[in-house]
Design a protein around this motif. Structure first.
Motif, PDB file in Angstrom:
ATOM      1  N   THR A 127     -23.542 -40.729 -22.484  1.00 13.52           N
ATOM      2  CA  THR A 127     -23.313 -39.396 -21.934  1.00 13.52           C
ATOM      3  C   THR A 127     -22.160 -39.459 -20.950  1.00 13.52           C
ATOM      4  N   ARG A 128     -21.405 -38.392 -20.937  1.00 12.72           N
ATOM      5  CA  ARG A 128     -20.267 -38.274 -20.014  1.00 12.72           C
ATOM      6  C   ARG A 128     -20.428 -36.986 -19.276  1.00 12.72           C
ATOM      7  N   ARG A 129     -20.291 -37.025 -17.968  1.00 17.75           N
ATOM      8  CA  ARG A 129     -20.301 -35.727 -17.307  1.00 17.75           C
ATOM      9  C   ARG A 129     -18.868 -35.263 -17.179  1.00 17.75           C
ATOM     10  N   VAL A 130     -18.670 -33.980 -17.537  1.00 15.29           N
ATOM     11  CA  VAL A 130     -17.303 -33.473 -17.526  1.00 15.29           C
ATOM     12  C   VAL A 130     -16.980 -32.767 -16.214  1.00 15.29           C
ATOM     13  N   THR A 131     -18.004 -32.464 -15.421  1.00 17.98           N
ATOM     14  CA  THR A 131     -17.717 -31.925 -14.092  1.00 17.98           C
ATOM     15  C   THR A 131     -18.416 -32.811 -13.084  1.00 17.98           C
ATOM     16  N   ARG A 132     -17.987 -32.723 -11.859  1.00 17.14           N
ATOM     17  CA  ARG A 132     -18.649 -33.478 -10.809  1.00 17.14           C
ATOM     18  C   ARG A 132     -19.159 -32.525  -9.743  1.00 17.14           C
ATOM     19  N   GLU A 133     -19.668 -31.384 -10.188  1.00 18.66           N
ATOM     20  CA  GLU A 133     -20.176 -30.385  -9.244  1.00 18.66           C
ATOM     21  C   GLU A 133     -21.263 -30.983  -8.372  1.00 18.66           C
ATOM     22  N   GLY A 134     -21.320 -30.512  -7.142  1.00 21.56           N
ATOM     23  CA  GLY A 134     -22.379 -30.971  -6.258  1.00 21.56           C
ATOM     24  C   GLY A 134     -22.046 -32.308  -5.627  1.00 21.56           C
ATOM     25  N   TYR A 147     -10.983 -44.856 -11.867  1.00 25.56           N
ATOM     26  CA  TYR A 147     -10.951 -44.967 -13.333  1.00 25.56           C
ATOM     27  C   TYR A 147      -9.526 -45.137 -13.840  1.00 25.56           C
ATOM     28  N   LYS A 148      -8.587 -44.395 -13.226  1.00 23.16           N
ATOM     29  CA  LYS A 148      -7.183 -44.528 -13.633  1.00 23.16           C
ATOM     30  C   LYS A 148      -6.724 -45.968 -13.434  1.00 23.16           C
ATOM     31  N   LEU A 149      -7.032 -46.494 -12.235  1.00 26.47           N
ATOM     32  CA  LEU A 149      -6.560 -47.828 -11.884  1.00 26.47           C
ATOM     33  C   LEU A 149      -7.157 -48.885 -12.806  1.00 26.47           C
ATOM     34  N   THR A 156     -10.704 -53.930 -20.911  1.00 23.70           N
ATOM     35  CA  THR A 156     -11.950 -53.265 -21.269  1.00 23.70           C
ATOM     36  C   THR A 156     -11.862 -51.812 -20.848  1.00 23.70           C
ATOM     37  N   GLU A 157     -12.107 -50.895 -21.771  1.00 15.12           N
ATOM     38  CA  GLU A 157     -11.989 -49.485 -21.421  1.00 15.12           C
ATOM     39  C   GLU A 157     -13.217 -49.025 -20.651  1.00 15.12           C
ATOM     40  N   ILE A 158     -13.004 -48.408 -19.508  1.00 11.34           N
ATOM     41  CA  ILE A 158     -14.115 -47.880 -18.734  1.00 11.34           C
ATOM     42  C   ILE A 158     -13.969 -46.364 -18.756  1.00 11.34           C
ATOM     43  N   VAL A 159     -14.883 -45.689 -19.429  1.00 11.81           N
ATOM     44  CA  VAL A 159     -14.730 -44.253 -19.673  1.00 11.81           C
ATOM     45  C   VAL A 159     -15.031 -43.446 -18.414  1.00 11.81           C
ATOM     46  N   ASP A 160     -14.109 -42.548 -18.060  1.00 12.78           N
ATOM     47  CA  ASP A 160     -14.284 -41.739 -16.847  1.00 12.78           C
ATOM     48  C   ASP A 160     -15.499 -40.835 -16.995  1.00 12.78           C
ATOM     49  N   GLY A 161     -16.369 -40.870 -16.013  1.00  7.54           N
ATOM     50  CA  GLY A 161     -17.524 -39.975 -16.020  1.00  7.54           C
ATOM     51  C   GLY A 161     -18.668 -40.438 -16.902  1.00  7.54           C
ATOM     52  N   ALA A 162     -18.495 -41.572 -17.599  1.00 11.46           N
ATOM     53  CA  ALA A 162     -19.595 -42.057 -18.440  1.00 11.46           C
ATOM     54  C   ALA A 162     -20.747 -42.496 -17.550  1.00 11.46           C
ATOM     55  N   ARG A 163     -21.941 -42.076 -17.876  1.00 14.87           N
ATOM     56  CA  ARG A 163     -23.111 -42.457 -17.087  1.00 14.87           C
ATOM     57  C   ARG A 163     -23.755 -43.680 -17.716  1.00 14.87           C
ATOM     58  N   ASP A 164     -24.687 -44.263 -16.986  1.00 14.40           N
ATOM     59  CA  ASP A 164     -25.425 -45.368 -17.596  1.00 14.40           C
ATOM     60  C   ASP A 164     -26.438 -44.830 -18.602  1.00 14.40           C
TER      61      ASP A 164
END
Ligand code: UDP
Ligand code: MG
Length: 322
Positions: A127-134, A147-149, A156-164
């Motif tokens: 799962t990826r969260r597309v917003t970071r509300e709250g 994540y950019k850095l 190894t690709e680390i997906v932005d916002g991917a949850r465990d």
């Protein structure tokens, strides 16, 4: 022929007494909707200081066939909790969830169906969260920069916002368990083992109850750990800085020689000298610090200490009672 499959739900818990009962009820309701599958919960009590363990003992007693738990001798961190949970999981499919209901349990059915339908094509539904509300804006900003850095400097690709929060096949779980390193950065490990991951996207949810146990400083340290575990680019910084300052020094030397010849002014420049010494000293210490960070991780790795230590689980508690 016995065709009923088993789904293991792994839940690391650290001081989650407020939210655990809500979590269990909500997820159990969702699980009743799943078809042709048995469900087992594996709660990992990561040295909680509140009543989490008591709640887990009660749950295991009330639902002996569905609830299992492991309790650590102290707080070993979420990564250790995940590893222990995956080791205990017996399921054909295993899903990892946070106890705070930030991971929407409505997804369980969809995840399972995707895995089943794909016929072995997809090994993991993440799962990826597309917003970071709250979330505080500064936190989001630094998270994005991280994540950019890391994606720039690591293979190894680390997906932005991917949850465990992800459901994996037995094969993938076994692959993750085969990585026995002490400094575990799960976001990297999930990606490093390969296999095909399908991401579901959703909007961020706030915790149902309780408080996040991560301070800003914890997150900072966590991101450094991630970088050290999955990239050796920082080690190259020392050589780069060294070469750069060498060329700057040569340029300056030429300038000074020219100036002395043309203006005949050999003695000025003491303040700039102090600045240069400080700058170079600082750069050297910085590079030493980077080296030290890797060395420290190696030091911990070579000790081969266990990733976690168990104080009790549902079976040993049974012995105590009986
Ligand atoms: N957790 C854990 N050990 C820790 C810290 C957290 O097992 O040392 C668990 C926690 O109980 C929760 C999950 O890890 O189930 C995620 O923690 P949290 O919600 O505090 O993190 P966030 O959602 O803010 O990333
Ligand atoms: Mg959370």
């Amino acid at each position: 022929m016995n065709t009923t499959e088993l789904l293991s739900i792994v839940v690391p818990c650290y001081n989650e007494e407020e939210v655990l009962p809500i979590f269990f009820n909500t997820v159990q309701k969702e699980c009743n909707k799943l078809k042709n599958i048995d469900v087992e919960f594996i709660f990992v009590n990561d040295g909680s200081k509140d009543k989490t363990l008591n709640i887990l003992r009660d749950l295991a007693k009330t639902y002996p066939n569905t609830v299992r738990y492991v309790s650590f001798s102290r707080n070993f961190g979420k990564e250790a909790g995940l590893y222990a949970g995956l080791q205990y999981a017996k399921g054909d499919y295993t899903v990892v969830m946070d106890a705070d209901l930030q991971d929407p349990p409505e997804f369980l059915d969809e995840m399972l169906q995707i895995l089943r339908k794909s016929n072995g094509e997809i090994d993991c539904v993440g799962t990826r969260r597309v917003t970071r509300e709250g979330e505080p804006p500064i936190r989001s900003f630094f998270a994005q920069q991280f994540y950019k850095l890391i994606n720039r400097i690591s293979d190894t690709e680390i997906v932005d916002g991917a949850r465990d929060f992800r459901m994996m096949t037995r094969q993938m779980v076994d692959a993750i368990l085969s990585i026995t390193e002490y400094n575990r950065f799960s976001k990297g490990i999930f990606s490093w083992v390969g296999f095909n991951t399908h991401y579901l996207e959703y909007k961020n949810k706030e915790r149902a109850a309780g408080e996040t146990s991560w301070s800003f400083w914890d997150l900072f340290k966590y991101s450094i750990d991630g970088i050290v575990a999955f990239s050796d680019a920082p080690l190259a910084i020392a050589s780069f800085v060294g070469i750069l300052s060498f060329f700057v020094a040569i340029l300056l030397a030429i300038l000074i020689i020219l100036r002395t010849i043309i203006f005949d002014d050999p003695t000025s420049g003491w303040p700039s000298l102090v600045c240069i010494i400080l700058a170079i000293g600082g750069m050297q210490l910085f590079c030493l610090g980077i080296l030290g960070k890797y060395l420290g991780k190696m030091f911990l790795e070579t000790k081969k200490r266990p990733i976690y230590i168990i104080k009790e689980d549902e079976n040993s508690r049974g012995d105590l009672n009986g």
